[in-house]
Design a protein around this motif. Sequence first.
Motif, short mmCIF file in Angstrom:
data_model
loop_
_atom_site.label_atom_id
_atom_site.label_comp_id
_atom_site.label_asym_id
_atom_site.label_seq_id
_atom_site.Cartn_x
_atom_site.Cartn_y
_atom_site.Cartn_z
N GLN A 145 0.75 -1.31 0.03
CA GLN A 145 0.02 -0.03 -0.05
C GLN A 145 0.81 1.21 0.04
O GLN A 145 0.62 2.17 -0.61
N SER A 146 2.10 1.24 0.63
CA SER A 146 2.82 2.46 0.79
C SER A 146 3.46 2.66 -0.67
O SER A 146 3.43 3.72 -0.90
N ASP A 147 3.90 1.65 -1.23
CA ASP A 147 4.71 1.71 -2.56
C ASP A 147 3.40 2.31 -3.63
O ASP A 147 3.88 3.24 -4.47
N ALA A 148 2.27 1.60 -3.44
CA ALA A 148 1.18 2.19 -4.24
C ALA A 148 0.83 3.90 -3.98
O ALA A 148 0.67 4.43 -5.29
N LEU A 149 0.67 4.20 -2.85
CA LEU A 149 0.60 5.56 -2.50
C LEU A 149 1.71 6.54 -3.15
O LEU A 149 1.69 7.55 -3.71
N LYS A 150 3.17 5.83 -2.77
CA LYS A 150 4.15 6.66 -3.31
C LYS A 150 4.25 7.02 -4.82
O LYS A 150 4.58 7.89 -5.40
N GLY A 151 3.45 5.79 -5.56
CA GLY A 151 3.71 5.91 -6.82
C GLY A 151 2.78 6.88 -7.47
O GLY A 151 3.04 7.23 -8.67
N ASN A 152 1.67 7.59 -6.73
CA ASN A 152 0.96 8.70 -7.28
C ASN A 152 1.75 9.72 -7.57
O ASN A 152 1.41 10.75 -8.50
N PHE A 153 3.04 9.97 -6.66
CA PHE A 153 3.87 11.32 -7.28
C PHE A 153 4.30 11.10 -8.54
O PHE A 153 4.60 12.03 -9.17
N ASP A 154 4.27 9.82 -8.97
CA ASP A 154 4.88 9.61 -10.48
C ASP A 154 3.91 10.36 -11.52
O ASP A 154 4.30 10.58 -12.56
N LEU A 155 2.83 10.67 -11.20
CA LEU A 155 1.83 11.25 -12.32
C LEU A 155 2.23 12.52 -12.21
O LEU A 155 1.60 13.41 -13.16
N PHE A 156 3.13 13.26 -11.53
CA PHE A 156 3.46 14.57 -11.73
C PHE A 156 4.71 14.84 -12.69
O PHE A 156 5.21 15.88 -12.96
N ASP A 157 4.94 13.70 -13.35
CA ASP A 157 6.21 13.65 -14.33
C ASP A 157 5.81 14.25 -15.66
O ASP A 157 4.58 14.33 -15.92
N VAL A 158 6.86 14.58 -16.44
CA VAL A 158 6.61 15.14 -17.87
C VAL A 158 5.77 14.09 -18.59
O VAL A 158 5.95 12.70 -18.51
N GLY A 159 4.69 14.81 -19.05
CA GLY A 159 3.75 13.55 -19.98
C GLY A 159 2.94 12.98 -19.24
O GLY A 159 1.98 12.23 -19.82
N ARG A 160 2.77 13.11 -17.92
CA ARG A 160 1.83 12.45 -16.99
C ARG A 160 0.67 13.36 -16.71
O ARG A 160 0.68 14.48 -16.84
N PRO A 161 -0.66 12.78 -15.99
CA PRO A 161 -1.82 13.40 -16.13
C PRO A 161 -1.74 14.47 -15.20
O PRO A 161 -2.38 15.69 -15.26
N PHE A 162 -0.89 14.71 -14.06
CA PHE A 162 -0.68 15.92 -13.13
C PHE A 162 0.36 16.68 -13.22
O PHE A 162 0.77 17.25 -12.61
N ARG A 163 1.16 16.64 -14.46
CA ARG A 163 2.17 17.48 -14.80
C ARG A 163 1.77 19.08 -14.68
O ARG A 163 2.52 19.70 -14.21
N THR A 164 0.54 19.05 -15.28
CA THR A 164 -0.25 20.72 -14.85
C THR A 164 0.02 21.28 -13.60
O THR A 164 0.53 22.48 -13.15
N ARG B 24 1.88 20.26 -11.18
CA ARG B 24 3.29 20.39 -10.94
C ARG B 24 3.73 21.96 -11.32
O ARG B 24 4.54 22.75 -10.62
N THR B 25 3.38 22.11 -12.42
CA THR B 25 3.86 23.41 -13.11
C THR B 25 3.17 24.55 -12.29
O THR B 25 3.80 25.56 -12.13
N ILE C 203 -0.89 20.54 -0.56
CA ILE C 203 -0.20 21.43 0.50
C ILE C 203 0.96 20.76 1.13
O ILE C 203 1.71 21.57 1.79
N ASN C 204 1.22 19.47 0.91
CA ASN C 204 2.75 18.97 1.44
C ASN C 204 3.73 19.06 0.24
O ASN C 204 5.06 18.77 0.58
N LEU C 205 3.48 19.72 -0.75
CA LEU C 205 4.38 19.99 -1.85
C LEU C 205 4.82 21.14 -2.26
O LEU C 205 4.09 22.08 -2.75
N VAL C 206 6.09 21.52 -1.63
CA VAL C 206 6.46 22.92 -1.86
C VAL C 206 7.68 22.96 -2.71
O VAL C 206 8.48 22.49 -2.86
N PRO C 207 7.35 24.11 -3.69
CA PRO C 207 8.50 24.21 -4.64
C PRO C 207 9.94 24.72 -4.00
O PRO C 207 9.86 25.76 -3.32
N VAL C 208 10.89 23.97 -4.52
CA VAL C 208 12.14 24.40 -3.65
C VAL C 208 13.16 24.17 -4.85
O VAL C 208 13.09 23.74 -5.71
#
Length: 283
Positions: A63-82, A84-85, A124-129
């Motif tokens: 379950q932990s790995d599956a949840l962490k994998g959601n962040f991969d959707l922020f990568d280039v060409g993935r659904p949540f890239r917008t 991230r931008t 709210i847990n993702l801070v641009p740094v």
Amino acid sequence: MYSLTPPNRDDWEDFLVMCTRRAPENRSVLSGVSAQVEAAYVDYHRQYQKPSRLSAISITKEQSDALKGNFDLFDVGRPFRTLRTQLMAEARNRKCPMCGHRDVATLDHFLPKSVYPEYSALSINLVPVCPYCNNEKGNKLGDAAGRRFVHAYYDTLPEMELLVADVTVDSSVFVTFRIDRPSGFADPLIDNLEYHFKELKLGECFESEAFDELTGRAGMFHYQYANNGGEQGLAAMLSVEAVSERRKAGLNSWRVALYNALARNRDFCSSGFRLLSREDWDF
């Protein structure tokens, strides 16, 4: 160092959409933990100013790995890239809110996803740094005294000089930086700021930047002194620099602290600036 406007997102709706964009086997795993994640999202917002006191949910490694994998959707060409931008675009002048002077290039998990996988894709847990601050912060949560890093979305620094520079003129010009706790000011935010400043090694970083700034502008200091009022003229110019930088980067920028300290230092303005360069400036 400065604060950011919190993202205006329906995070639970985002999570549900993310689940539909995962492979079938991951969807099933995420479905089994969705109720815990929804409750965790509510807790994160309830723990205003105290997010580091949250307890991670109890889940399996799968379950932990599956949840962490959601962040991969922020990568280039993935659904949540917008998204991230959008989060990256909130950084003032593209500068990192944790240090205030390097360019943002990544998203930091304020509560690390290795410990809190349920927040791996919570806006709210993702801070641009900048990469430096992200690396120095790592997976740290805080210290035994309860101090933590400053949260750019939740913590608003008071409008007072908290980052200050000390200038010493001797055989050369030496500049150091520190967090100055106002007398009688007991806000725990200052405790966190001191921890933040120390753990990110911002003092050493700002000292290096200040050295480059001063040596690079040595000729300007000579010119101002020689042509625009001597000691008082140079002090006035330095004060203007501090005001200009404050409008651009906020009160607790290292440049604001530097130029305020220089303007107030009579040793520097009377002759100490000459120690910055061996060149005989002829104006």
